[in-house]
Design a protein around this motif. Structure first.
Motif, PDB file in Angstrom:
ATOM      1  N   TYR A  26       0.828  -1.220   0.000  1.00 59.90           N
ATOM      2  CA  TYR A  26       0.000   0.000   0.000  1.00 59.90           C
ATOM      3  C   TYR A  26       0.858   1.264   0.000  1.00 59.90           C
ATOM      4  O   TYR A  26       0.429   2.311  -0.492  1.00 59.90           O
ATOM      5  CB  TYR A  26      -0.918   0.009   1.227  1.00 59.90           C
ATOM      6  CG  TYR A  26      -2.013  -1.025   1.165  1.00 59.90           C
ATOM      7  CD1 TYR A  26      -3.138  -0.829   0.367  1.00 59.90           C
ATOM      8  CD2 TYR A  26      -1.918  -2.210   1.894  1.00 59.90           C
ATOM      9  CE1 TYR A  26      -4.140  -1.785   0.301  1.00 59.90           C
ATOM     10  CE2 TYR A  26      -2.906  -3.173   1.833  1.00 59.90           C
ATOM     11  CZ  TYR A  26      -4.024  -2.953   1.024  1.00 59.90           C
ATOM     12  OH  TYR A  26      -5.008  -3.906   0.952  1.00 59.90           O
ATOM     13  N   LEU A  27       2.065   1.160   0.553  1.00 54.79           N
ATOM     14  CA  LEU A  27       2.926   2.341   0.662  1.00 54.79           C
ATOM     15  C   LEU A  27       3.766   2.585  -0.585  1.00 54.79           C
ATOM     16  O   LEU A  27       4.150   3.723  -0.856  1.00 54.79           O
ATOM     17  CB  LEU A  27       3.845   2.195   1.877  1.00 54.79           C
ATOM     18  CG  LEU A  27       3.141   2.234   3.240  1.00 54.79           C
ATOM     19  CD1 LEU A  27       4.139   1.936   4.349  1.00 54.79           C
ATOM     20  CD2 LEU A  27       2.497   3.590   3.469  1.00 54.79           C
ATOM     21  N   ARG A  28       4.051   1.520  -1.342  1.00 57.78           N
ATOM     22  CA  ARG A  28       4.914   1.708  -2.510  1.00 57.78           C
ATOM     23  C   ARG A  28       4.379   2.737  -3.494  1.00 57.78           C
ATOM     24  O   ARG A  28       5.142   3.577  -3.981  1.00 57.78           O
ATOM     25  CB  ARG A  28       5.118   0.359  -3.222  1.00 57.78           C
ATOM     26  CG  ARG A  28       6.208  -0.472  -2.582  1.00 57.78           C
ATOM     27  CD  ARG A  28       6.578  -1.686  -3.406  1.00 57.78           C
ATOM     28  NE  ARG A  28       7.000  -2.759  -2.509  1.00 57.78           N
ATOM     29  CZ  ARG A  28       6.260  -3.797  -2.193  1.00 57.78           C
ATOM     30  NH1 ARG A  28       5.061  -3.926  -2.704  1.00 57.78           N
ATOM     31  NH2 ARG A  28       6.716  -4.715  -1.355  1.00 57.78           N
ATOM     32  N   PRO A  29       3.088   2.743  -3.829  1.00 54.02           N
ATOM     33  CA  PRO A  29       2.621   3.737  -4.800  1.00 54.02           C
ATOM     34  C   PRO A  29       2.724   5.184  -4.309  1.00 54.02           C
ATOM     35  O   PRO A  29       2.688   6.113  -5.121  1.00 54.02           O
ATOM     36  CB  PRO A  29       1.143   3.343  -5.028  1.00 54.02           C
ATOM     37  CG  PRO A  29       1.056   1.916  -4.616  1.00 54.02           C
ATOM     38  CD  PRO A  29       2.028   1.770  -3.486  1.00 54.02           C
ATOM     39  N   ALA A 101      -4.215   9.318   3.373  1.00 57.97           N
ATOM     40  CA  ALA A 101      -5.660   9.148   3.183  1.00 57.97           C
ATOM     41  C   ALA A 101      -5.935   8.159   2.054  1.00 57.97           C
ATOM     42  O   ALA A 101      -6.895   7.375   2.110  1.00 57.97           O
ATOM     43  CB  ALA A 101      -6.310  10.496   2.881  1.00 57.97           C
ATOM     44  N   LEU A 102      -5.084   8.171   1.024  1.00 59.92           N
ATOM     45  CA  LEU A 102      -5.240   7.231  -0.086  1.00 59.92           C
ATOM     46  C   LEU A 102      -4.974   5.802   0.382  1.00 59.92           C
ATOM     47  O   LEU A 102      -5.708   4.874   0.012  1.00 59.92           O
ATOM     48  CB  LEU A 102      -4.277   7.612  -1.213  1.00 59.92           C
ATOM     49  CG  LEU A 102      -4.350   6.753  -2.487  1.00 59.92           C
ATOM     50  CD1 LEU A 102      -5.734   6.863  -3.113  1.00 59.92           C
ATOM     51  CD2 LEU A 102      -3.282   7.191  -3.479  1.00 59.92           C
ATOM     52  N   VAL A 103      -3.952   5.607   1.197  1.00 60.64           N
ATOM     53  CA  VAL A 103      -3.676   4.279   1.744  1.00 60.64           C
ATOM     54  C   VAL A 103      -4.873   3.787   2.562  1.00 60.64           C
ATOM     55  O   VAL A 103      -5.304   2.632   2.434  1.00 60.64           O
ATOM     56  CB  VAL A 103      -2.398   4.303   2.609  1.00 60.64           C
ATOM     57  CG1 VAL A 103      -2.250   3.007   3.403  1.00 60.64           C
ATOM     58  CG2 VAL A 103      -1.168   4.524   1.730  1.00 60.64           C
ATOM     59  N   GLU A 104      -5.421   4.658   3.403  1.00 62.65           N
ATOM     60  CA  GLU A 104      -6.571   4.290   4.231  1.00 62.65           C
ATOM     61  C   GLU A 104      -7.752   3.869   3.360  1.00 62.65           C
ATOM     62  O   GLU A 104      -8.400   2.844   3.615  1.00 62.65           O
ATOM     63  CB  GLU A 104      -6.968   5.462   5.130  1.00 62.65           C
ATOM     64  CG  GLU A 104      -8.177   5.175   5.999  1.00 62.65           C
ATOM     65  CD  GLU A 104      -8.697   6.419   6.701  1.00 62.65           C
ATOM     66  OE1 GLU A 104      -9.517   6.282   7.629  1.00 62.65           O
ATOM     67  OE2 GLU A 104      -8.303   7.545   6.312  1.00 62.65           O
ATOM     68  N   SER A 105      -8.059   4.658   2.334  1.00 61.85           N
ATOM     69  CA  SER A 105      -9.225   4.349   1.499  1.00 61.85           C
ATOM     70  C   SER A 105      -9.018   3.052   0.727  1.00 61.85           C
ATOM     71  O   SER A 105      -9.957   2.262   0.559  1.00 61.85           O
ATOM     72  CB  SER A 105      -9.506   5.505   0.537  1.00 61.85           C
ATOM     73  OG  SER A 105      -8.444   5.677  -0.376  1.00 61.85           O
ATOM     74  N   ARG A 106      -7.798   2.800   0.255  1.00 60.36           N
ATOM     75  CA  ARG A 106      -7.540   1.558  -0.479  1.00 60.36           C
ATOM     76  C   ARG A 106      -7.645   0.346   0.438  1.00 60.36           C
ATOM     77  O   ARG A 106      -8.202  -0.695   0.046  1.00 60.36           O
ATOM     78  CB  ARG A 106      -6.150   1.611  -1.112  1.00 60.36           C
ATOM     79  CG  ARG A 106      -6.078   2.517  -2.337  1.00 60.36           C
ATOM     80  CD  ARG A 106      -4.667   2.619  -2.889  1.00 60.36           C
ATOM     81  NE  ARG A 106      -4.617   3.424  -4.098  1.00 60.36           N
ATOM     82  CZ  ARG A 106      -3.506   3.822  -4.693  1.00 60.36           C
ATOM     83  NH1 ARG A 106      -2.320   3.506  -4.159  1.00 60.36           N
ATOM     84  NH2 ARG A 106      -3.537   4.535  -5.800  1.00 60.36           N
TER      85      ARG A 106
END
Length: 604
Positions: A26-29, A101-106
């Motif tokens: 999740y963190l790589r992108p 926030a993007l990591v959380e939503s994914r």
């Protein structure tokens, strides 16, 4: 409704650091903006760390010589460093907010997608409040950890190392005294972190139990009030809230002890530096500027040091939250698409066969269904009748593949349902269950749940067939746009069931599976829906779980299920004549229709 037993959740492993490492995909992108935020944070802290060095130059230079003019440039440099520090902290917030926030939503989307693939047995076992707390509360904890604690844990560790290097450059003895005061923090932090980890996990679990309790109480509010159990439910809530409070207070006590250690030990180191430095200044072995710079650096390092302790505690909380998240994600999905799916027959005919089917729940001692063979020819309606616990609902669930057989096979149009994509299978099979669950959406959204492309005309036609068009039209000028409330509780039971029936037929499926579709209807509405169902059943194959004579009478054939086996087959009239067990289930006199009892009552 349970009023006294504590809510349970399947036990999972205690929090582990390995769970946090699994966040890598999740963190790589978002690694570039996260790295930029870390760089900005480190730059800000280093700007603050440079101020004591400038202060040293001011003390040993302009202040010692009395040249006030020479102090202007260093003072302006301090102001510039302060402005740069503020700007870099602002940049950190801007850079870190969006990616975390993007990591959380994914992660939340992936969790929901996984929950939708899990077998029904999983949802029967797990309280919904626990799943809700993982999907909402635990992921909020992880987002905050990534945005703050994780960042500051790394950056502040680097800052402390750089600060110690600066101290050794100023004076090695002062650096050793300061380090002697800070070194025990590593042991103290480890001691409390291991306890905080367990306490944090317990708090999150108790919070999930409380969420489940509140949800169940609100959903069952009619039952609670009808039985006068408000006080009893409140007592259960208070007991659970007390357990949560106890767990939270344990976390507070651990944090209080850790915070005290984080404050006291660095202060002792600074006191030692002042004592040793004062002797050095008095003996002219140390300049006043060096002493001021060393104490200022040590004072500045207090916050990064304290922050590391706080970040370690937050890391424990995040590790517990991450463990809870992966507990659900690691549950293998019960039903998946085949590796090489077969295409469905086009056009679908709705030819259903069950061949020597057996079904056994995981861990069960005996199968629910045993050697069940049944064929439904295209356009035929078969009623499935049996006592409670005979396996009717389980058998019906095998057709849309809500569960898989443990032996034998189920085919639709000659293709094993396990060889079809779930989406293709469920486009062919329409379902209506005895519990007509609706979502807090509009009537149209509830009806088109399985056929979102359906037009308004198709929706109204389905509502007319289900006998629901009149009351939907009465809901408002555009009845399809009216929201039905949570679980459809703004509607009566019969209205909910008719909308659920419309949902099953709106896509014109070739095969219908109806689990007692008339159970919540009054006699007048039952007659209306029965007439409509007859029209629908003429153009579809249908397997109908029946509890009422009127439902069984609509079928071309009736199958009697007893203790997981088919024990009798025939028409409604034939079984009334031949099977005492069937007559007992239908509660109907065995004499032919139209024959009159002595008391004048006509048997239909």
């Amino acid at each position: 409704m349970e009023l006294s037993a504590p809510l349970a959740v399947p036990a999972g492993p205690r929090s582990s650091w390995a769970a946090l490492r699994r966040l890598g995909p999740y963190l790589r992108p978002v690694r570039l903006p996260v790295g930029a935020a870390a760089a900005a944070t480190l730059g800000a802290l280093l700007c603050g760390l440079a101020v004591p060095l400038v202060t040293q130059r001011i003390v040993d230079g302009p202040l010692s010589t009395g040249d006030a003019g020479a102090a202007v440039r260093p003072i302006l440099l301090v102001a510039a460093l302060g402005a740069a520090e503020a700007a870099l902290f602002y940049a950190r917030r801007k850079l870190i907010a969006r990616p975390t926030a993007l990591v959380e939503s994914r992660m939340r989307a992936d969790l929901l997608a996984h929950l939708l693939r899990l077998p029904v047995a999983f949802h029967d076992r797990w309280p919904s409040g626990q799943l809700l707390s993982r999907a909402v509360g635990d992921l909020v904890v992880l987002r905050k950890f990534l945005a703050f604690a994780a960042l500051f844990l790394v950056v502040n560790s680097v800052t402390v190392l750089v600060g110690l290097g600066v101290l050794f450059l100023i004076d090695p003895w002062l650096a050793l005294v300061g380090l002697a005061g800070a070194a025990p923090l590593l042991l103290v932090s480890y001691f409390y972190e291991t306890r905080y980890k367990v306490a944090a996990r317990a708090t999150q679990d108790e919070g999930g139990h409380l969420a489940t309790l509140v949800e169940e109480t609100m959903l069952g509010i009619r039952v609670v009030r009808a039985y006068g159990q408000g006080r009893g439910r409140l007592a259960v809530f208070r007991a659970q809230a007390e357990r949560l409070r106890t767990a939270e207070l344990r976390v507070v006590r651990i944090m209080a002890a850790l915070s005290t250690a984080l404050l006291v030990l660095p202060e002792l180191g600074i006191a030692g530096q002042l004592g040793l430095g004062a002797v050095g200044v008095a003996n002219s072995t140390l300049s006043l500027g060096d002493l001021v710079a060393a104490v200022t650096v040590s004072t500045y390092l207090r916050w990064p040091t304290e922050c590391i302790g706080w970040a370690l505690a937050e890391t424990s909380t995040a590790a517990a939250a991450c463990d809870r998240y992966w507990e659900v994600r690691d549950t293998p999905p019960g039903l998946t698409d085949p590796a090489r799916p077969r295409p469905p027959v086009r056009p679908a005919r709705g030819h259903l066969r069950l061949e020597h089917v057996e079904f056994r729940y995981p861990g069960a001692g005996r199968p629910v269904l045993r050697d069940v063979s049944l064929e439904l020819r295209p356009g035929e309606t078969v009623a499935l009748v049996g006592a409670t616990g005979s396996g009717k609902t389980t058998l019906a669930a095998l057709v849309p593949r809500l569960a898989d057989v443990t032996a034998g096979r189920v085919t639709v149009d000659g293709v094993d349902v396990r060889e079809l994509r779930l989406a293709d299978l469920r486009a062919v099979v329409g379902c209506a269950f005895d519990d007509p669950l609706l979502s807090s959406l509009t009537v149209r959204e509830n009806v088109t749940l399985g056929a979102p492309e359906a037009t308004d005309d198709a929706v109204w036609e389905a509502l007319r067939v289900a006998g629901a068009a009149d009351f939907v039209a009465a809901l408002g000028p555009d009845g399809l746009a009216v929201r039905v409330g949570e679980q459809g509780m703004s509607l009566s039971g019969g209205q909910r069931q008719r909308i659920a029936l419309a949902r099953a037929i709106v896509g014109r499926p070739a095969l219908l599976v109806l689990d007692d579709p008339l159970s919540a209807l009054d006699l007048h509405t039952e007659a209306e829906v029965e007439r409509a169902l007859r029209r629908v059943l003429r153009r579809s194959t249908a397997l109908v779980v029946a509890h009422r004579p009127n439902t069984a009478r609509m079928a071309d054939r009736v199958v009697l299920l007893e203790d997981g086996r088919i024990t009798a087959r025939g028409t409604h009239r034939e079984l009334l004549a031949a099977s005492a067990a069937y007559r007992a289930l239908m509660a109907v006199d065995p004499r032919p229709a139209g024959e009159t009892h002595d008391d004048g009552v006509v048997v239909r």
